[in-house]
Design a protein around this motif. Structure first.
Motif, PDB file in Angstrom:
ATOM      1  N   ARG A  10      76.645 -10.217 -30.497  1.00 28.33           N
ATOM      2  CA  ARG A  10      77.613 -10.560 -31.543  1.00 28.33           C
ATOM      3  C   ARG A  10      77.716  -9.199 -32.636  1.00 28.33           C
ATOM      4  N   GLN A  15      82.378 -12.021 -31.732  1.00 29.44           N
ATOM      5  CA  GLN A  15      81.543 -12.548 -30.744  1.00 29.44           C
ATOM      6  C   GLN A  15      81.943 -11.934 -29.385  1.00 29.44           C
ATOM      7  N   ASP A  18      79.197 -14.928 -25.170  1.00 27.37           N
ATOM      8  CA  ASP A  18      78.942 -16.192 -25.725  1.00 27.37           C
ATOM      9  C   ASP A  18      78.147 -17.068 -24.916  1.00 27.37           C
TER      10      ASP A  18
END
Length: 257
Positions: A10, A15, A18
């Protein structure tokens, strides 16, 4: 060979990755496939220890990143990327560019051992570039330069070879010549991880595929299980049909789908 467990990255509000998990075993060769900006190159930078995750665990060749000297791990990894090619000196002779791969140098400033030179020349001969060994790198075509980068990456006899879009910018002729060299990697004791956004670059050499979209793994596993019409639409938002020919997948966009 490679384990990524619940890896996230991040940056401020973005982001990038993920909760990515991958497990690449010895004897498997993987393609990471996805759209531009999906996170493919970010994964490669993490595997080479140039980028570290915000959370999660990465293990490469038995080394846990964050608990080892990544400079030592990199000695066992061959890496081909557009950014690396840009850093090489175009006036250096081709054989010398290849020879730098034995030490992970960008350029030599001392005498090069004769056995290292011989090894570089031999690799160039194997890739049908022997006649260009003494030419400046800058006089070669884009396809020839990519093959030089491949030869350079093999100088250190790595256990793992990571290739970031090696066919980008090549015409059909040069792409197929480069892919023929990629296919020949199957003759070596090496694990290959290959990033692309072109399905047709998945040669018979490759056993597994990971599809990535928006920083998440959309699907991963044996290529003929993962590469299907549904998964392609899910990854690319384009209705398409996958057809297999000669051990390679080919994609046909479905009109009006």
């Amino acid at each position: 060979m490679i384990t990524m467990r619940d890896v996230s990255l991040r940056r401020e509000e973005n982001q990038i990755l993920d909760h990515v998990s991958l497990n690449i075993r010895k004897g498997e060769n993987w393609v990471i496939l996805g759209r531009n900006g999906s996170g493919k190159t970010t994964i490669l930078e993490m595997l080479t220890g140039y980028l570290f995750p915000s959370s999660g665990r990465i293990e490469v060749l038995g080394n846990v990143y964050g608990e080892c000297d990544v400079r030592e791990v990199r000695k066992e990894i061959g890496y081909i990327s557009p950014s690396l090619l840009e850093k090489l000196n175009l006036s250096d002779p081709v054989w010398e560019v290849v020879a730098t791969g034995a030490y992970a140098f960008l350029r030599f400033y001392q005498e090069i051992p004769e056995d290292v030179k011989d090894k570089a020349l031999k690799l160039l001969e194997e890739m049908n570039l022997g006649k260009l060994s003494y030419h400046p790198l800058g006089t070669l075509s884009q396809g020839e330069r990519k093959k030089v980068m491949l030869a350079r990456s093999l100088m250190s006899e790595p256990k793992l070879l990571i290739m970031d879009e090696p066919c980008a910018g090549l015409d059909l002729y040069e792409r197929e010549k480069m892919l023929a060299e990629v296919e020949r990697l199957g003759e070596r004791d090496i694990t290959v991880v290959y990033v692309t956004h072109h399905v047709e670059e998945i040669m018979p050499l490759f056993s597994h595929v990971a599809l990535i979209r928006d920083g998440k793994i959309a699907g991963s596993g044996p290529k003929q299980e993962v590469l299907n019409d549904k998964m392609i639409k899910q990854t690319y938002d384009i209705p398409a049909r996958i057809e297999w020919d000669g051990g390679r997948p080919w994609i046909k966009v479905v009109s009006g789908g």
